[in-house]
Enzyme design. Structure first.
Site, PDB file in Angstrom:
ATOM      1  N   VAL A 162       0.799  -1.226   0.000  1.00 36.35           N
ATOM      2  CA  VAL A 162       0.000   0.000   0.000  1.00 36.35           C
ATOM      3  C   VAL A 162       0.833   1.278   0.000  1.00 36.35           C
ATOM      4  O   VAL A 162       0.290   2.359  -0.224  1.00 36.35           O
ATOM      5  CB  VAL A 162      -0.954   0.048   1.209  1.00 36.35           C
ATOM      6  CG1 VAL A 162      -2.031  -1.012   1.094  1.00 36.35           C
ATOM      7  CG2 VAL A 162      -0.192  -0.069   2.516  1.00 36.35           C
ATOM      8  N   TYR A 163       2.116   1.188   0.263  1.00 35.69           N
ATOM      9  CA  TYR A 163       2.914   2.409   0.326  1.00 35.69           C
ATOM     10  C   TYR A 163       2.959   3.074  -1.048  1.00 35.69           C
ATOM     11  O   TYR A 163       3.487   2.513  -2.012  1.00 35.69           O
ATOM     12  CB  TYR A 163       4.332   2.114   0.805  1.00 35.69           C
ATOM     13  CG  TYR A 163       4.447   1.671   2.243  1.00 35.69           C
ATOM     14  CD1 TYR A 163       3.394   1.824   3.144  1.00 35.69           C
ATOM     15  CD2 TYR A 163       5.619   1.096   2.718  1.00 35.69           C
ATOM     16  CE1 TYR A 163       3.507   1.407   4.460  1.00 35.69           C
ATOM     17  CE2 TYR A 163       5.744   0.689   4.043  1.00 35.69           C
ATOM     18  CZ  TYR A 163       4.687   0.842   4.908  1.00 35.69           C
ATOM     19  OH  TYR A 163       4.800   0.428   6.217  1.00 35.69           O
TER      20      TYR A 163
END
Length: 322
Positions: A60-61
């Site tokens: 998700v980064y």
């Protein structure tokens, strides 16, 4: 650099893990302060040259661009067999059904996406980013076990949950002959020590290595109280983690650092590295000096009196970070 076994495994990891949430295309995520590829690559190279072999990111980064930047830099500057590469699964990657969580479908899909972005055949440490209360833990643990048996993952880790949830996951794996978690990446620093009540004793008893995230409390332990940075001004999540009364702890760090003649970051990290269960703090680095302080902290030995001074002001608070 010094190295330590990760929990009860035979895996050697550097005592500092480079946290890679800092790296990612700013227009692809929720954080405007992330560094793009051009700015990130020199820092990743510096980490490798300093002897750091442990790198932690997540799908998700910055919408996957952190994995892309980190993967490319490690291929260019490092040797895959010497690197311990960690990423995570759980957060929502796309709208609609099955776009996140820890179902079998989500896990088997997301590992392939992560491997593609990282440009590697396997991940050394695959971590569940949070506990999924909407998926049976049996489904999650079996899917993770299958990734290990398929050779896509070497070890499994978990992050930020209650101790009873972690124990449930571990005994579920044990009962079924599935792969157990070898690490716990949790919220732990001088400003937040609630993990000392149950999670850290559980990890010590079970031989689980601890990888604290936010070891410098979003930078609060490194600067004068009340100082606003570009990141802190836009960090709603971080703003909910700490208390006004934490000022006294920051002042204690300042006192020890000034007496030693070292930066405050070194003192705060040295305290964490003193904890028996801690294998490697996850340190975010946006400037070369940040990395230099982290590496120097590995060799900074605090006295019992200094540790007592740092710990004395702490007061219990509500659980946060889950």
């Amino acid at each position: 650099m010094r190295y330590v076994k990760l929990g009860s495994t035979g895996l050697d990891v550097s005592r500092i893990c480079l946290g890679c949430m800092t790296y990612g295309e700013p227009d692809r995520g929720v954080h405007e302060w992330t560094l793009d590829e051009e700015a990130a690559r020199p820092l990743i190279r510096q980490a490798l040259e300093a002897g750091i072999n442990f790198f932690d990111t997540a799908n998700v980064y910055s919408d996957g661009t952190s994995e892309e930047i980190v993967g490319q830099a490690l291929r260019d500057y490092g040797h895959r067999d010497e690197i311990v590469l960690a990423t995570k699964v759980h957060g929502r990657m796309r709208p609609g059904p099955n776009g996140g969580g820890l179902s079998r479908k989500a896990i088997l899909s997301e590992i392939d996406h992560s491997l593609r972005r990282l440009g590697t055949d396997y991940v050394d440490l695959y971590q569940i980013h949070r506990y999924d209360h909407e998926t049976p833990i049996e489904e999650t643990m079996e899917a993770l076990h299958d990734l290990v048996k398929a050779g896509k993952v070497r070890y499994l880790g978990a992050s930020s949950m209650y101790a009873w949830e972690f124990a449930k996951a571990q005994y579920t794996a044990e009962l079924n002959g599935w792969t157990r978690f070898v690490s716990m990446q949790n919220h732990y620093n001088l400003l937040y020590r609630e993990e000392e009540r149950e999670m850290l004793p559980l990890c010590a008893d079970q031989g689980v290595g601890v990888l604290p995230w936010s070891p410098l409390a979003r930078g609060r332990l490194t600067r004068d109280w009340g100082t606003v940075t570009g990141r802190s001004a836009n960090d709603d999540f971080g703003g909910r983690l700490y208390l006004e009364s934490d000022r006294e702890i920051v002042e204690a760090v300042t006192g020890v650092a000034e007496a030693r003649g070292v930066p405050r970051a070194q003192v705060a990290l040295a305290w964490l590295l003193h904890q028996d269960t801690v294998a490697a703090p996850i340190v975010g680095v946006s400037r070369p000096g940040h990395l230099e302080d982290a590496v120097a902290a590995v060799r900074l030995e605090l006295t019992e009196e200094e540790i007592e001074e740092l710990e004395r002001p702490y007061t219990p608070r509500a659980v946060s970070g889950h």
